[in-house]
Design a protein around this motif. Structure first.
Motif, PDB file in Angstrom:
ATOM      1  N   PRO A 227      27.095 -15.412  10.142  1.00 38.69           N
ATOM      2  CA  PRO A 227      25.929 -16.146  10.670  1.00 38.69           C
ATOM      3  C   PRO A 227      26.323 -17.542  11.147  1.00 38.69           C
ATOM      4  O   PRO A 227      27.141 -18.214  10.493  1.00 38.69           O
ATOM      5  N   PRO A 228      25.771 -18.000  12.254  1.00 41.90           N
ATOM      6  CA  PRO A 228      26.128 -19.325  12.781  1.00 41.90           C
ATOM      7  C   PRO A 228      25.974 -20.459  11.773  1.00 41.90           C
ATOM      8  O   PRO A 228      26.779 -21.388  11.746  1.00 41.90           O
ATOM      9  N   THR A 229      24.958 -20.360  10.913  1.00 43.88           N
ATOM     10  CA  THR A 229      24.746 -21.446   9.947  1.00 43.88           C
ATOM     11  C   THR A 229      25.858 -21.522   8.909  1.00 43.88           C
ATOM     12  O   THR A 229      26.061 -22.566   8.289  1.00 43.88           O
ATOM     13  N   ALA A 230      26.583 -20.392   8.698  1.00 46.51           N
ATOM     14  CA  ALA A 230      27.703 -20.416   7.760  1.00 46.51           C
ATOM     15  C   ALA A 230      28.900 -21.132   8.365  1.00 46.51           C
ATOM     16  O   ALA A 230      29.761 -21.631   7.647  1.00 46.51           O
ATOM     17  N   VAL A 231      28.950 -21.186   9.706  1.00 46.10           N
ATOM     18  CA  VAL A 231      30.030 -21.888  10.408  1.00 46.10           C
ATOM     19  C   VAL A 231      29.634 -23.338  10.643  1.00 46.10           C
ATOM     20  O   VAL A 231      30.423 -24.261  10.449  1.00 46.10           O
ATOM     21  N   ASN A 232      28.390 -23.540  11.085  1.00 50.39           N
ATOM     22  CA  ASN A 232      27.883 -24.881  11.389  1.00 50.39           C
ATOM     23  C   ASN A 232      26.497 -25.018  10.765  1.00 50.39           C
ATOM     24  O   ASN A 232      25.519 -24.526  11.327  1.00 50.39           O
ATOM     25  N   PRO A 233      26.374 -25.652   9.600  1.00 49.39           N
ATOM     26  CA  PRO A 233      25.074 -25.762   8.920  1.00 49.39           C
ATOM     27  C   PRO A 233      24.007 -26.463   9.750  1.00 49.39           C
ATOM     28  O   PRO A 233      22.821 -26.344   9.446  1.00 49.39           O
ATOM     29  N   ALA A 234      24.412 -27.176  10.822  1.00 49.14           N
ATOM     30  CA  ALA A 234      23.432 -27.894  11.639  1.00 49.14           C
ATOM     31  C   ALA A 234      22.666 -26.971  12.578  1.00 49.14           C
ATOM     32  O   ALA A 234      21.688 -27.378  13.201  1.00 49.14           O
ATOM     33  N   VAL A 235      23.087 -25.699  12.684  1.00 43.83           N
ATOM     34  CA  VAL A 235      22.395 -24.761  13.575  1.00 43.83           C
ATOM     35  C   VAL A 235      21.003 -24.484  13.032  1.00 43.83           C
ATOM     36  O   VAL A 235      20.825 -24.176  11.852  1.00 43.83           O
ATOM     37  N   ASP A 236      20.012 -24.562  13.895  1.00 42.90           N
ATOM     38  CA  ASP A 236      18.624 -24.304  13.506  1.00 42.90           C
ATOM     39  C   ASP A 236      18.484 -22.825  13.127  1.00 42.90           C
ATOM     40  O   ASP A 236      18.977 -21.947  13.827  1.00 42.90           O
ATOM     41  N   SER A 237      17.782 -22.543  12.034  1.00 45.20           N
ATOM     42  CA  SER A 237      17.653 -21.160  11.556  1.00 45.20           C
ATOM     43  C   SER A 237      16.919 -20.276  12.570  1.00 45.20           C
ATOM     44  O   SER A 237      17.231 -19.093  12.714  1.00 45.20           O
ATOM     45  N   ALA A 238      15.932 -20.844  13.280  1.00 43.59           N
ATOM     46  CA  ALA A 238      15.208 -20.053  14.280  1.00 43.59           C
ATOM     47  C   ALA A 238      16.129 -19.669  15.433  1.00 43.59           C
ATOM     48  O   ALA A 238      16.105 -18.545  15.927  1.00 43.59           O
ATOM     49  N   LEU A 239      16.962 -20.626  15.858  1.00 44.20           N
ATOM     50  CA  LEU A 239      17.919 -20.312  16.924  1.00 44.20           C
ATOM     51  C   LEU A 239      18.922 -19.279  16.433  1.00 44.20           C
ATOM     52  O   LEU A 239      19.314 -18.380  17.186  1.00 44.20           O
ATOM     53  N   GLU A 240      19.343 -19.386  15.194  1.00 42.83           N
ATOM     54  CA  GLU A 240      20.281 -18.401  14.640  1.00 42.83           C
ATOM     55  C   GLU A 240      19.702 -16.993  14.721  1.00 42.83           C
ATOM     56  O   GLU A 240      20.387 -16.036  15.109  1.00 42.83           O
ATOM     57  N   SER A 241      18.428 -16.839  14.395  1.00 48.19           N
ATOM     58  CA  SER A 241      17.808 -15.507  14.437  1.00 48.19           C
ATOM     59  C   SER A 241      17.778 -14.959  15.860  1.00 48.19           C
ATOM     60  O   SER A 241      17.945 -13.764  16.082  1.00 48.19           O
ATOM     61  N   ILE A 242      17.558 -15.841  16.830  1.00 47.86           N
ATOM     62  CA  ILE A 242      17.560 -15.409  18.236  1.00 47.86           C
ATOM     63  C   ILE A 242      18.953 -14.929  18.632  1.00 47.86           C
ATOM     64  O   ILE A 242      19.126 -13.870  19.248  1.00 47.86           O
ATOM     65  N   ILE A 243      19.975 -15.716  18.269  1.00 46.66           N
ATOM     66  CA  ILE A 243      21.354 -15.372  18.631  1.00 46.66           C
ATOM     67  C   ILE A 243      21.749 -14.032  18.008  1.00 46.66           C
ATOM     68  O   ILE A 243      22.318 -13.155  18.674  1.00 46.66           O
TER      69      ILE A 243
END
Length: 659
Positions: A227-243
């Motif tokens: 998950p993007p947040t595991a690489v960069n915690p600054a990634v918004d969770s909503a954007l992560e779900s879209i990606i």
């Protein structure tokens, strides 16, 4: 190719890039005087009819795509042995270079870029064009921050078969699982690649990496991304779900259209999180990796949860060496398995080939390429082959293939088939007639409002040169073509012009001109004229002695001109009965000039004013005074006046000193 001129119009200048089948140069359009990009096919491909047909299709397909987020194609042609495409010259840097230089981008910026790419893909997909190579290297970030999708070099129409098969043409780090496996591709394959682009932009790295393209392709099929947040915690969770929804392995689980993805990203940027969450499905938080399996396998195993640094136990040198040895052994086993599969396939192909040679009844031939041939020529070629038979002939609309030309065939060219195989053809009916729509009125709208209004009826907006319009606010639409209420075809471009407000121009100077000439000069310059009259001691009657305003003013402004009535008339002091000296003093004080005339008088004392020429006159006028010389000596005792003398501008008595 320095200084070569293509098509008698495009001067080729310096090289700016090289692709898989073409070189791109900076050039100059000598007719319009603008800088362009010129893509020329590499010589080794120019002589190949199939590559030439693909190059032509690329030009035709790309030219049909009108979007502010797609590089524009202006022209294409053939000059000698050189095929070329003339495109918009872009300034800026590609997204890959930007990520390398700056690292991970802000979540909002990632969503903005993703939204613009999605809009570009939406336009392409509506034309049945699948890009197939969406990657950061093909996304140009312009100086204003907006993007342009480039390089439709491996793009193709859904129904076209100009490539020999569905082999992986894109870069391994960005291809979809179905693209890796050679399956049929649709719009969702571009959406998967866009998901990886957004993942890299948000985290600064690609989700799947390896030592070679094969290992990366295996991961695309079998592994789930971290998950993007595991690489960069600054990634918004909503954007992560879209990606992560974009990157689902099964195309059915992704966004189904680029337009749907665009609207979700737009809602995210607008802060409508509920709409985003309802439209997405988040993958499991823990990534998984595959067991050793060939491409197409779906079995996975869970990885342990990633611990934070403070919970990681230090390794001993022996443990570390053992871990590295295990990793090397796994890598070796995977390669052995892969090469074993390849060897088996090659052996089977050899056996089949030998069997075909010794058994004539099983001989096969390669299917020719009938694409881009006319219907008549293709059917004639099938008849004359004496190996193939005519199959069905159907017709379909096509925005990229001209009417009467073969746009698809079954079986595809290059396939080995048995004698008597039927060749089915699809013939182009040309472009599908566009539906008629009513053009909305755009006056007073902002560009974004206009684009939305046009998109609702299937039209495209394009800004033209701005115009002056005092009735429309600056930055809003003042004019459009075609006009609102007129009929247009879906897909047509509506050009609109933004208001610059009132036009300010220089006010002509008309002081010193006669009233008629001054009025004409001001009206010709676009002004209204008001005339006012006044006295002037310095300007002749009927001529302009002043104007307001001067300098510059908005067109249509009223300019007042002041026309001279001549000098002002004032009262002249009454100096009759005064001495000559007193009279002159009184006239001087009021600004008059004087002219003295002398006359004998038996009734008025010598040196006294007998009369004056006027009691009112214009300022500065000359007043004639008659001064008494006393009785005439020649007629002593006679009251009749005698001879007169004149003295202009002086008080000297002509008889003084003579008596």
């Amino acid at each position: 190719m320095a200084e070569r001129v293509l098509g008698g119009r495009y001067t080729v200048q310096d090289r700016i890039g090289t692709g898989g089948m073409a070189i791109v140069y900076r050039g100059l359009d000598e007719v319009l005087g603008r800088t362009v990009a010129i893509k020329t096919m590499l010589p080794q491909y120019a002589a190949d009819p199939s590559f030439a047909a693909r190059f032509k299709q690329e030009a035709q397909a790309a030219a049909a795509l009108q979007s502010p987020y797609i590089v524009s194609v202006y022209d294409w042609g053939k000059d000698g042995d050189t095929y070329y495409i003339v495109m918009e010259y872009l300034r800026g840097t590609d997204l890959k270079s930007g990520i390398r230089k700056h690292g991970a981008l802000d979540s909002k910026k990632v969503a903005q870029i993703g939204s613009q790419i999605a809009q570009a893909l939406s336009v392409a997909h509506r034309h049945d064009i699948i890009h197939r190579d969406i990657k950061p290297q093909n996304i140009m970030v312009q100086p204003d921050g907006n993007i342009k999708v480039m390089d439709f070099g491996i793009a193709r129409a859904k129904n076209s078969h100009l490539t020999t098969d569905n082999s992986v043409l894109g870069t391994a780090h960005y291809v979809s699982p179905e693209q890796t496996q050679g399956k049929e591709l649709g719009p969702t394959t571009d959406i998967y690649s866009l998901g990886i682009v957004m993942y890299e932009a948000a985290t600064g790295r690609v989700p799947f990496d390896g030592d070679d393209a094969i290992s990366v392709a295996l991961k695309q099929v079998n592994e789930q991304p971290v998950p993007p947040t595991a690489v960069n915690p600054a990634v918004d969770s909503a954007l992560e779900s879209i990606i992560l929804k974009c990157m689902q392995k099964d195309p059915k689980d992704r966004f189904q259209t680029a337009d749907e993805l665009y609207h979700v990203l737009r809602d995210y940027l607008a802060g409508r999180l509920a709409a985003v969450n309802n439209a997405t499905e988040v993958l499991p938080a823990n990534p998984v990796v595959p067991a050793i399996a060939p491409i197409g396998a779906t079995s996975t195993q869970s990885l342990p949860r990633i611990d934070t640094a403070e919970h990681i136990k230090p390794q001993t040198a022996t443990q570390k060496a053992q871990q590295e040895a295990d990793a090397a052994m796994k890598k070796h086993k995977r390669r052995v398995a892969l090469f074993s599969i390849i060897g088996v396939i090659a052996l089977i192909a050899t056996i089949v080939g030998v069997y075909s040679l010794v058994n004539p009844s099983n001989q096969k031939r390669e299917v020719p390429n009938y694409l881009s041939m006319t219907e008549a020529d293709a059917l004639k070629a099938i008849d004359e082959s004496e190996f193939f038979k005519k199959g069905s002939v159907k017709e379909q609309y096509s925005s990229t293939v001209e009417k009467g030309v073969v746009m698809d065939q079954d079986p595809d060219s290059g396939r080995m088939v048995a004698k008597g195989t039927k060749i089915n053809l699809v013939i182009s009916k040309g472009k599908e007639p566009a539906a008629s729509v009513k053009v909305p009125g755009l006056t007073g709208m902002s560009p974004s409002q206009a684009d939305k209004a046009l998109a609702k009826v299937g039209l495209v907006g394009q800004a033209g040169d701005s115009v002056y319009d005092e009735n429309v606010a600056v930055g809003m639409i003042a004019k459009q073509s075609p006009a609102g209420g007129s009929e247009a075809k879906a897909g047509d471009t509506i050009t609109y012009q933004l208001s610059k407000g009132k036009e300010s121009v220089d006010v002509p100077s008309v002081v010193g001109q006669d009233a008629n000439s001054a009025t004409s000069a001001l009206k010709d310059a676009g002004f209204e004229v008001s005339v006012s009259y006044g006295d002037s001691d310095t300007v002749q009657k009927g001529y302009v002695y002043d104007q307001s305003p001067t300098g510059s003013a908005d067109k249509g402004t009223t300019v007042t001109i002041y026309v001279s009535n001549g000098a002002k008339t004032v009262s002249v002091p009454n100096v009759v009965g005064s001495t000559a000296d007193d009279a002159k003093g009184a006239l001087d004080a009021e600004g008059f000039k004087y002219n003295l005339t002398y006359q004998y008088s038996s009734s008025v004392a010598q040196g006294t004013v007998i009369s004056q020429s006027a009691t009112s006159a214009k300022s500065g006028a000359t007043i004639t005074l008659v001064i008494s010389n006393g009785p005439d000596p020649a007629t002593s005792g006679n009251n009749t006046g005698g001879a007169t003398t004149t003295n202009t501008g002086t008080t000297k008595d002509p008889t003084a000193g003579g008596q």
